[in-house]
Scaffold this active site. Structure first.
Site, short mmCIF file in Angstrom:
data_model
loop_
_atom_site.label_atom_id
_atom_site.label_comp_id
_atom_site.label_asym_id
_atom_site.label_seq_id
_atom_site.Cartn_x
_atom_site.Cartn_y
_atom_site.Cartn_z
N LEU A 167 -78.70 -10.06 -36.15
CA LEU A 167 -78.86 -8.65 -36.02
C LEU A 167 -78.77 -7.96 -37.54
O LEU A 167 -77.88 -8.35 -38.16
CB LEU A 167 -77.77 -7.89 -35.38
CG LEU A 167 -77.79 -6.44 -35.43
CD1 LEU A 167 -79.01 -5.69 -34.53
CD2 LEU A 167 -76.50 -5.88 -34.37
N HIS B 146 -64.89 12.25 -36.00
CA HIS B 146 -65.34 11.06 -36.86
C HIS B 146 -64.36 9.62 -36.65
O HIS B 146 -65.06 8.69 -36.69
CB HIS B 146 -65.44 11.57 -38.23
CG HIS B 146 -66.22 12.75 -38.49
ND1 HIS B 146 -67.24 12.91 -38.12
CD2 HIS B 146 -65.94 13.82 -39.25
CE1 HIS B 146 -67.84 14.08 -38.42
NE2 HIS B 146 -66.91 14.73 -39.32
N ASP C 297 -74.65 11.74 -33.41
CA ASP C 297 -74.33 13.26 -33.70
C ASP C 297 -73.50 13.62 -32.38
O ASP C 297 -73.22 13.10 -31.53
CB ASP C 297 -75.53 14.22 -33.41
CG ASP C 297 -75.43 15.69 -33.97
OD1 ASP C 297 -74.37 15.80 -34.57
OD2 ASP C 297 -76.14 16.39 -33.79
C1 IPE Z 1 -77.72 14.49 -38.62
O1 IPE Z 1 -76.55 15.31 -37.99
C2 IPE Z 1 -77.20 13.71 -39.41
C3 IPE Z 1 -76.24 12.54 -38.93
C4 IPE Z 1 -76.00 12.36 -37.69
C5 IPE Z 1 -75.68 11.89 -39.92
P1 IPE Z 1 -76.12 16.89 -38.30
O2 IPE Z 1 -75.09 17.32 -37.66
O3 IPE Z 1 -76.03 16.83 -39.83
O4 IPE Z 1 -77.66 17.38 -38.04
P2 IPE Z 1 -78.11 19.02 -37.72
O5 IPE Z 1 -77.22 19.76 -38.84
O6 IPE Z 1 -77.43 19.13 -36.47
O7 IPE Z 1 -79.41 19.35 -37.92
C1 IPE Z 2 -72.33 13.50 -36.55
O1 IPE Z 2 -71.22 14.44 -35.79
C2 IPE Z 2 -71.54 12.74 -37.83
C3 IPE Z 2 -72.16 13.33 -39.17
C4 IPE Z 2 -73.08 14.27 -39.02
C5 IPE Z 2 -71.72 12.94 -40.26
P1 IPE Z 2 -71.13 15.99 -36.60
O2 IPE Z 2 -70.11 16.01 -37.41
O3 IPE Z 2 -72.73 16.62 -36.80
O4 IPE Z 2 -70.68 16.81 -35.25
P2 IPE Z 2 -71.01 17.86 -34.56
O5 IPE Z 2 -72.59 18.02 -34.58
O6 IPE Z 2 -70.40 19.04 -35.34
O7 IPE Z 2 -70.53 17.98 -33.13
MG MG Z 3 -73.90 17.53 -36.07
#
Ligand code: IPE
Ligand code: IPE
Ligand code: MG
Length: 253
Positions: free
Chosen positions: A130, A36, A19
Site C-alpha cells: 500500500l 485529534h 473531518d
Molecule cells: C478539511 O477540513 C481539511 C482536512 C480535513 C485536513 P476543514 O475542517 O479544515 O475544512 P472546512 O473548514 O470545513 O472547509
Molecule cells: C479534521 O477535524 C482535522 C483537521 C482539519 C486538521 P476538524 O478539526 O476540522 O474537526 P471539526 O470540523 O471542527 O469538527
Molecule cells: Mg473540520
C-alpha cells in the site's frame, strides 16, 4: 455489522477528507485536541484496513494550508501528533511493506516534523505494498500554481513549447505525478464540500459523504463506503449502453 465487498472491484485509490475531530470532542465536553488524538487512532485503523483488503493507494488529507490559520495551540498540537504518528508508525510500515509519500508545501512544516516525514518517506520508498499519501500543509490551488510555474519555467528555458502543454504535461507537474487519480473520495462529518483538496485529480472521482465523525470512522464504516462505491455506475461521460458494450467485448475476449 458486516459488510460485503467484491475483492475484484476495489477502487485502486481512495482519498479521504478526515473531518470532524473537533465536533467529536466538543460533543463529549472534551477539548478539540482530544478529538485529534482520537483521530490519529482512526488513521491507524483505516491504514491497517486498507492494507488488509489490498488497496494500492490511500490519500489522507491531514492538514490543509488554510488550517495554519487555526489557533496556534491547536496547530502545535496537530504538528506534535503528526510527529508522534510518524515516529511510532515507521516500524509497522516496514513490517507491512507500506510506502509513505507526502503532498503539500512541506517547507512550512516545523523542522522536526519535516525531518520525521522525510525520514519515513526515505525509509519506506522501496516498499511495494500500500502507498499512503499524506496531504499536509496541502492546498490544491497552490499545487496547481506550482505546476504552472514549473511549466512556465520549462517554456522560458526553451525545453517546452506552449502548444505542448496538454493534460498529461499538467498532470506530470502536479505533486501527484505518477499517482493515479482517486477512484473514491470519502468525506466524514457530513460536510458537502471539497475544501481545496485535489481539484484537478477529482474530475471523475466518485464522492461519498458520511455523517460519521472522523474519530468514529472505523473498519465497518470504511467497508460500507467501499460497498457503496461498488454500486456506482462510472460512465466518464459516456452512455450506460456504451459501457455495457465495452464490458461485453472485454468478457468475450
Ligand atoms: C478539511 O477540513 C481539511 C482536512 C480535513 C485536513 P476543514 O475542517 O479544515 O475544512 P472546512 O473548514 O470545513 O472547509
Ligand atoms: C479534521 O477535524 C482535522 C483537521 C482539519 C486538521 P476538524 O478539526 O476540522 O474537526 P471539526 O470540523 O471542527 O469538527
Ligand atoms: Mg473540520
Amino acid at each position: 455489522m458486516s459488510v460485503l465487498i467484491e475483492k475484484d472491484q476495489l477502487p485502486r485509490h481512495v482519498a479521504i477528507i478526515m473531518d470532524g475531530n473537533g465536533r467529536w470532542a466538543q460533543r463529549r465536553g472534551l477539548s478539540r485536541i482530544e478529538g485529534h488524538k482520537r483521530g490519529k487512532e482512526a488513521v491507524r485503523n483505516i491504514v491497517e484496513t486498507s492494507r488488509g483488503i489490498g488497496l494500492s493507494y490511500l490519500t489522507l488529507y491531514a492538514f490543509s494550508s488554510e488550517n495554519w490559520q487555526r489557533p496556534p495551540r491547536e496547530v502545535r498540537a496537530l504538528m506534535g501528533l503528526l510527529n508522534r504518528y510518524l515516529r511510532t508508525e515507521l516500524r509497522r510500515m516496514m513490517r507491512y511493506n507500506i510506502r509513505l509519500r507526502a503532498i503539500g508545501d512541506l517547507g512550512r512544516l516545523p523542522a522536526t516534523v519535516r525531518k520525521s516525514l522525510l525520514d519515513v518517506i526515505a525509509a519506506t520508498q522501496d516498499n511495494t505494498g500500500l502507498t499512503v499519501v499524506l496531504a499536509v500543509s496541502y492546498s490544491a490551488r497552490e499545487e496547481i500554481v506550482a505546476a504552472v510555474q514549473t511549466l512556465a519555467a520549462a517554456v522560458q528555458a526553451g525545453r517546452l513549447r506552449p502548444g505542448e502543454i496538454d493534460q498529461q504535461a499538467i498532470e506530470q507537474s502536479l505533486w501527484t505525478a505518477d499517482i493515479p487519480a482517486p477512484d473514491l473520495l470519502i468525506r466524514t462529518s457530513g460536510e458537502f464540500r471539497i475544501s481545496n483538496f485535489m481539484l484537478w485529480q477529482l474530475a471523475y472521482t466518485e464522492l461519498y459523504v458520511t455523517d460519521t465523525l472522523w474519530p468514529d470512522f472505523d473498519r465497518d464504516a470504511f467497508l460500507q463506503a467501499l460497498a457503496d462505491y461498488q454500486q456506482r455506475d462510472r460512465r466518464f461521460g459516456r452512455t450506460a449502453e456504451q459501457l455495457i458494450e465495452t464490458e461485453l467485448k472485454r468478457a468475450a475476449r
